[in-house]
Design an enzyme around this catalytic site. Structure first.
Site, PDB file in Angstrom:
ATOM      1  N   TRP A   1      -3.758   2.916 -10.597  1.00 36.71           N
ATOM      2  CA  TRP A   1      -2.402   2.662 -11.101  1.00 36.71           C
ATOM      3  C   TRP A   1      -2.187   3.248 -12.493  1.00 36.71           C
ATOM      4  CZ3 TRP A   1       2.116   1.143  -9.178  1.00 36.71           C
ATOM      5  CH2 TRP A   1       3.114   0.741 -10.078  1.00 36.71           C
TER       6      TRP A   1
ATOM      7  N   GLU B   1      -1.390   6.840  -6.783  1.00 34.91           N
ATOM      8  CA  GLU B   1      -0.367   5.794  -6.689  1.00 34.91           C
ATOM      9  C   GLU B   1       0.923   6.222  -7.406  1.00 34.91           C
ATOM     10  OE1 GLU B   1      -1.776   1.831  -7.601  1.00 34.91           O
ATOM     11  OE2 GLU B   1      -3.769   2.278  -6.849  1.00 34.91           O
TER      12      GLU B   1
ATOM     13  N   MET C   1      -4.013  -1.030   0.951  1.00 36.96           N
ATOM     14  CA  MET C   1      -3.995  -2.031  -0.121  1.00 36.96           C
ATOM     15  C   MET C   1      -3.028  -3.165   0.231  1.00 36.96           C
ATOM     16  SD  MET C   1      -4.422   0.361  -3.534  1.00 36.96           S
ATOM     17  CE  MET C   1      -3.096   1.519  -3.212  1.00 36.96           C
TER      18      MET C   1
ATOM     19  N   ASP D   1      -0.670  -7.662  -3.367  1.00 42.77           N
ATOM     20  CA  ASP D   1       0.420  -7.439  -4.339  1.00 42.77           C
ATOM     21  C   ASP D   1       1.791  -7.453  -3.663  1.00 42.77           C
ATOM     22  OD1 ASP D   1      -1.329  -7.294  -6.467  1.00 42.77           O
ATOM     23  OD2 ASP D   1      -1.406  -5.102  -6.503  1.00 42.77           O
TER      24      ASP D   1
END
Length: 368
Positions: free
Chosen positions: A102, A143, A206, A209
């Site tokens: 990130w 990302e 992923m 989140d």
């Protein structure tokens, strides 16, 4: 007798497939700088719990060359050498270099993927990094393509980059993986899913989140329905099940309640929760921190996930039971395995019971 032999053959095949499932352990090396029982280094890793150890992170410069983000830790302290050395304790362990994350953003990766010379620089520096340090492959964590300063061409350029990496890696049998955004909103914007799936050995999805304090309300970090919807979307777009690796967060997202008496999922929040003693970031707590809190805990069966609260603090996370549910889903879908983000926030010291309870739960379901 013939039917019995056929049955035994099927069972044996099932055991082989189960034995080959990936358990990919991401490791945020900066945890070396955490205080007290939060400090994590190579000595804290149990290599028997991982098929892959993903050493995170390396970055790139504006020319596309891969660079260390902490040369003192990587080389002076010898973390890379020690990580690769874990293969002496588990000869089947694959140690991967992870590029991106990130904090690296998207702009440099967009520029690199769209420029032939920069792609050459990236690929050549990747080969040098892997060869010179004994890595077994590379995991690219951009990302995200076509987001955060990228552009629409990133989607096709990403396919080109992965295809060229695959070709360059083939003579050395290096593995190539990627980490990808999970939900349809991110995935549909960033990826030509069927095309990238052809170029890589595995795809780390992923699946966490899904809720943040910026939403203005409490929510689950990785509710089962969102995990299932994400995986089903990737499958529907042409990703082979055996290449999908289900992500498990060994951390929780925390919130500050607007009203402590309103402490249910979806309750209003005024911002991120307090920073933990180890992780030190507002809105983010490691499982090794959460499990030591004497907060009121609820397991929400509708979301197959726990949450906990105390006063105006509220956190959603994964525990042993929710990880079991996720692994059962992975088995039903015949996925390639699971990964954890990340080793250093599981209860690796066993402060609340056994060491590595979440990672061991994954292994019990997928490998043992």
């Amino acid at each position: 007798m013939g039917k019995l032999l056929a049955l035994l053959a099927v069972l044996s095949l099932g055991q082989i497939i189960a034995g080959e499932r990936i358990v990919n352990c991401y490791w945020g090396t900066w945890a070396n700088y955490r205080a007290g029982n939060g400090k994590f280094d190579v000595s804290n890793i149990d290599p028997s719990l991982c098929t892959h150890l993903s050493y995170s992170f390396f970055g790139i410069n504006n020319n596309g060359d891969i660079q260390s983000l902490d040369t003192w830790l990587d080389y002076d302290l010898g973390f890379i050498r020690q990580a690769v050395g874990l293969k002496s304790r588990n000869p089947n362990l694959k140690v991967l270099a992870v590029i991106g994350g990130w904090n690296e953003g998207s702009v440099k990766y967009s520029s690199m993927a769209g420029d032939w010379n920069k792609r050459r620089n990236f690929i050549n520096s990747a080969l040098n990094l892997l060869r010179n340090n004994g890595f077994d492959g590379l995991d690219l964590d951009w990302e995200y393509p076509n987001q955060r300063g990228g552009n629409w061409a990133d989607r096709s350029n990403f396919v080109t980059l992965l295809r060229e990496l695959k070709e360059a890696f083939a003579p050395y049998r290096y593995e190539l993986g990627i980490a990808v955004g999970a939900g349809e909103s991110i995935a549909s914007s960033s990826y030509e899913i069927a095309n990238i799936a052809q170029q890589v050995d595995f795809i780390n999805v992923m699946t966490y989140d899904f809720a943040m304090a910026s939403d203005g309300k409490t929510g689950f970090n990785a509710p089962q329905w969102a995990v299932e919807d994400s995986i089903n979307y990737w499958l529907s777009q042409g990703a082979p099940a055996h290449k999908l690796v289900l992500g498990v967060g060994t951390y929780g997202r925390s919130f500050q309640l607007s009203n402590p008496s309103q402490n249910w999922p979806g309750a209003p929040c005024r911002g991120v929760g307090n920073a933990g003693a180890y992780t030190g970031d507002g809105g983010y707590l490691g499982y090794n921190e959460i499990c030591q809190y004497n907060w009121h805990t609820v397991f929400d069966n509708n979301n197959a996930a726990p949450y906990a609260y105390s006063g105006d603090q509220w956190v959603s996370y994964d525990n042993v039971l929710s990880v079991q549910w996720k692994m059962d889903f992975a088995l039903r879908k015949n996925l390639g395995g699971a990964m954890v983000w990340s080793l250093e926030t599981d209860d690796y010291r066993g402060l609340c019971g056994e060491t590595y309870p979440l990672l061991k739960t994954i292994n019990r379901k997928l490998r043992w």
